[in-house]
Write a protein that holds these residues in place. Sequence first.
Motif, short mmCIF file in Angstrom:
data_model
loop_
_atom_site.label_atom_id
_atom_site.label_comp_id
_atom_site.label_asym_id
_atom_site.label_seq_id
_atom_site.Cartn_x
_atom_site.Cartn_y
_atom_site.Cartn_z
N LEU A 187 26.27 15.40 -33.25
CA LEU A 187 27.38 15.11 -33.38
C LEU A 187 27.85 13.63 -32.67
CD1 LEU A 187 29.45 18.64 -32.49
CD2 LEU A 187 29.28 17.29 -34.76
N ALA A 188 27.22 13.56 -31.43
CA ALA A 188 27.60 12.33 -30.77
C ALA A 188 27.09 11.04 -31.43
CB ALA A 188 27.07 12.34 -29.30
N LEU A 189 25.90 11.16 -32.35
CA LEU A 189 25.20 10.04 -32.51
C LEU A 189 24.94 9.80 -34.22
CD1 LEU A 189 22.18 9.77 -30.03
CD2 LEU A 189 24.39 8.35 -30.08
N GLY A 190 25.37 11.07 -34.76
CA GLY A 190 25.26 11.21 -36.17
C GLY A 190 23.93 11.45 -36.33
N ILE A 191 23.47 11.39 -37.76
CA ILE A 191 22.27 12.11 -38.29
C ILE A 191 21.14 10.86 -38.42
CG2 ILE A 191 22.88 14.18 -38.82
CD1 ILE A 191 23.12 13.19 -41.69
N GLY A 192 21.26 9.97 -37.48
CA GLY A 192 20.34 8.88 -37.65
C GLY A 192 18.83 9.19 -36.99
N GLU A 193 17.84 8.20 -37.18
CA GLU A 193 16.58 8.46 -36.47
C GLU A 193 16.65 8.88 -35.12
OE1 GLU A 193 14.05 9.07 -38.46
OE2 GLU A 193 12.87 9.78 -36.73
N GLN A 194 17.57 7.95 -34.38
CA GLN A 194 17.53 8.01 -32.90
C GLN A 194 18.21 9.39 -32.51
OE1 GLN A 194 19.60 5.77 -34.42
NE2 GLN A 194 18.87 3.70 -33.80
N ALA A 195 19.31 9.85 -33.12
CA ALA A 195 19.77 11.01 -32.90
C ALA A 195 18.80 12.18 -32.55
CB ALA A 195 20.82 11.65 -33.76
N GLY A 196 17.66 12.40 -33.52
CA GLY A 196 16.57 13.23 -33.59
C GLY A 196 15.80 13.12 -32.30
N PHE A 197 15.35 12.00 -31.90
CA PHE A 197 14.57 11.67 -30.78
C PHE A 197 15.26 11.80 -29.60
CE2 PHE A 197 13.65 8.25 -27.73
CZ PHE A 197 12.11 8.73 -27.41
N VAL A 198 16.49 11.54 -29.36
CA VAL A 198 17.22 11.71 -28.23
C VAL A 198 17.59 13.15 -27.92
CG1 VAL A 198 19.44 11.32 -27.24
CG2 VAL A 198 18.51 9.48 -28.30
N VAL A 255 11.58 20.45 -33.33
CA VAL A 255 11.70 19.29 -34.27
C VAL A 255 12.07 20.00 -35.72
CG1 VAL A 255 9.37 19.18 -35.31
CG2 VAL A 255 10.64 17.09 -34.99
N VAL A 256 11.51 20.98 -35.87
CA VAL A 256 11.84 21.62 -36.99
C VAL A 256 13.45 22.03 -37.21
CG1 VAL A 256 11.44 23.89 -38.60
CG2 VAL A 256 9.75 22.88 -37.31
N VAL A 257 13.94 22.55 -36.08
CA VAL A 257 15.40 22.82 -35.84
C VAL A 257 16.20 21.43 -36.20
CG1 VAL A 257 17.23 23.67 -34.57
CG2 VAL A 257 15.15 24.85 -34.60
N VAL A 258 15.59 20.43 -35.45
CA VAL A 258 16.45 19.13 -35.52
C VAL A 258 16.36 18.69 -36.98
CG1 VAL A 258 16.29 16.77 -34.90
CG2 VAL A 258 16.01 18.57 -33.29
N GLU A 259 15.30 18.83 -37.66
CA GLU A 259 15.26 18.27 -39.02
C GLU A 259 15.95 18.92 -40.00
OE1 GLU A 259 10.93 15.80 -39.02
OE2 GLU A 259 11.09 17.83 -39.96
N ALA A 260 15.89 20.31 -39.64
CA ALA A 260 16.83 21.13 -40.56
C ALA A 260 18.07 20.88 -40.41
CB ALA A 260 16.39 22.53 -40.16
N LEU A 261 18.57 20.59 -39.32
CA LEU A 261 20.10 20.53 -38.96
C LEU A 261 20.60 19.09 -39.09
CD1 LEU A 261 20.86 22.36 -35.68
CD2 LEU A 261 21.59 23.02 -37.88
N GLY A 262 19.62 18.07 -38.95
CA GLY A 262 20.20 16.90 -39.30
C GLY A 262 19.52 15.57 -39.75
N GLN A 263 18.26 15.89 -40.58
CA GLN A 263 17.34 14.79 -41.18
C GLN A 263 17.14 15.23 -42.42
OE1 GLN A 263 15.83 13.66 -37.29
NE2 GLN A 263 17.59 12.73 -38.06
N PRO A 264 17.22 14.20 -43.38
CA PRO A 264 17.06 14.33 -44.87
C PRO A 264 15.58 14.65 -45.06
CG PRO A 264 17.48 11.99 -44.36
CD PRO A 264 17.66 12.90 -43.02
#
Lengths: 258, 231
Positions: B94-105, B172-181
Motif C-alpha cells: 500500500l505504501a510503496l505500490g507494487i514495484g520491485e522495491q516494495a517486495g524487497f522491503v 516471497v510467494v505471498v508477496v508475489e501473489a499479492l503484488g508482483q506480475p
Amino acid sequence: MNKSSDIVLEVKDLGVSFEDQEAIGKIDLSVARGEFIAILGPSGCGKSTLLNVLSGLLPPTRGTVSVEGRRMYGPESEAPHVGYVFQEHRLLPWRSVKKNLELVLAASSVSRQLWDDKINDILEILHISRYKDSWPLRLSGGERQRVSIARALLVEPSYVMMDEPFSTLDELTARTLRQELIDIWQRTGATIVFVTHSIREATFLADRIIFLTRGPANVDDSYSVPIGRPRDYEDPRIGQVEAEIVKRVLGVWELEKT
Amino acid sequence: MVVWIILSIIVRPWIPTPVDTVIAMYRALGSGEFYQDLLLTLWRVLSAFAGATVVGSVLGILVGLSRRADAFFRPLLSIGLAVPDPVYIIFTILALGIGEQAGFVALTIAITPFVTNIVRSSVQARDLTLDEMVQVYRIPFWEAFWANLVPQLVPALLTAVRNSFALSWKLVVVVEALGQPEGLGAAIFQSFRLLRMREMLALAILFTILMELIERGALGRLERRLLRWRA
Ligand SMILES: Nc1ncnc2c1ncn2[C@@H]1O[C@H](COP(=O)(O)OP(=O)(O)OP(=O)(O)O)[C@@H](O)[C@H]1O
Ligand SMILES: [Mg+2]
C-alpha cells in the motif's frame, strides 16, 4: 641480585566494596621482580577480587596500585601488560592454539618478527609443541592449562597472576604442572602472584606467602618459606611448614567467624 | 501419497492426480518461462534474506551489547514479532505500490525482527569470562569483536539464517501473489485463478524441493565448516 629494591607491584591501602558489601578490607602488598608469591586465604575472602584489581578489570574503591612505578587506574594511565591464568583455561575454542597465542601477542609490545620463535620456544618448554595447530577443545584439561600458562608468559608481562589454576585438574597432573611451573619460573625469571587455598601448594611453590583473613580480606601476615630449592612435594620439611602454617592460620580464620 | 491419491479420486476436478502433477512438473521444467520466473523469485528471496540477515545481525548485536539500545528497541521488537507477516506485506505494498522495491522491503521488514531477536539473545548469553580474558590481555575492541564475540554468535546466526531463509522463500510467494506480475509466486497464483490446479501444484512442489535443496546443501555445508572446532 638486588631483588628487594626492584619492586614490580605495589599495593597500598587497597579496599573494594560491591554496592554495600565490602569484599576487601585493607591490603598492603609489594612484590619484587622475579618473586613467586602465593596468596592464601579461605574461600570467599576476596582473592579473585584482588586479582581482578591487579589485572586491570576492577577499579578499587580505595587505595592505589602501582606497577613498575606507574599508577594503575590513574587518569590517562595506561594499563600494564600482565598475564592471567584463570581457573578455567579461557582459550577461544574456535581458534587453534597458535592463533590464540597470536591474538594476545598482537596486543602486546612484542614485535611481529619474534612471534614465531617465541611461540615455538614457549610451547617447547611446556611440552605442547605438537598441539600448535590443534583446537583447544581437543586437548586435555592439563594441556589446556599449559596453553593458558604459555599465553600468560608470552606477552612479556610485568607479572603473571594465577587464580587456582590447578584446582580443576586431577592430583597427578596438578603435581606435574606445579613442578613444571617452578622450572619455567626459574628459566624465565617471571614474577608470579599465585592464588590458592591449598596450604601445601603454596608452601611448595612460593618464596613468600601472604595470608589473608576471612573476608573482607585484610593482610594478616607475610611469611617467607624457609625451604631452599629445588623442593620436593613429598619433602617432610614441606609437611612441617604446612603444619605450622595450618596452626597459625586456622586460629585466625576460625576466630574471625564469630 | 496414498491420501493424495484417494483425495484426487474423491475431489476429482480440484485435486489433480500425482501422475498428472508429475507430467505438469516435467512440462514446467521444459519451459523457458519457468526458469525466468524461478530466477526472478530466487533473486528476490536471496536479496531479502541477505538484507534481513545483515540488518537483523547488526541490530541484534547493538541491542545485545548496549543496555540503552535494548531499552529503546525491545518494545519495537516485540511488536515486530507479534505482527503477522501478511500485514507487513499488505502495508508495504500500500505504501510503496507494487514495484520491485516494495517486495524487497516487505520481505526484509517481515524477517528482520526474527533475526534481530535470535542474535540479541545470543549476544546477551555470551561467555562473559571470555570478555574478561580479552580485557586483561588488552585486545582492541574490533579485534575482540571479530575474534571473540562473532564466533560465539555463529550457532545463533546459522539458526537465524536458516529461519530467515525458510521464512523468506515462503513469504516471497505471498508477496508475489499479492503484488508482483512476474515470478514464481505470481505464476502459482495465476494458475490458481485460472483453476489450473495441476500446474499450480507442480510449480509449488518444484519450488519447495529446490529451496529445501539449497537449505540443506549450502547452509549445511556452511555450518559444518564454521563449527568444525567443536570437540
Ligand atoms: N561482582 C560482584 N558483585 C558483588 N559481590 C561480589 C562480586 N564479586 C565478588 N563478590 C563478593 O566478594 C566476596 C569475595 O569474592 P571472591 O570471588 O573474590 O572470593 P575468593 O576468595 O576468590 O573465593 P574462592 O576461594 O571461592 O574463589 C564474596 O563474598 C563475593 O560474594
Ligand atoms: Mg576465587
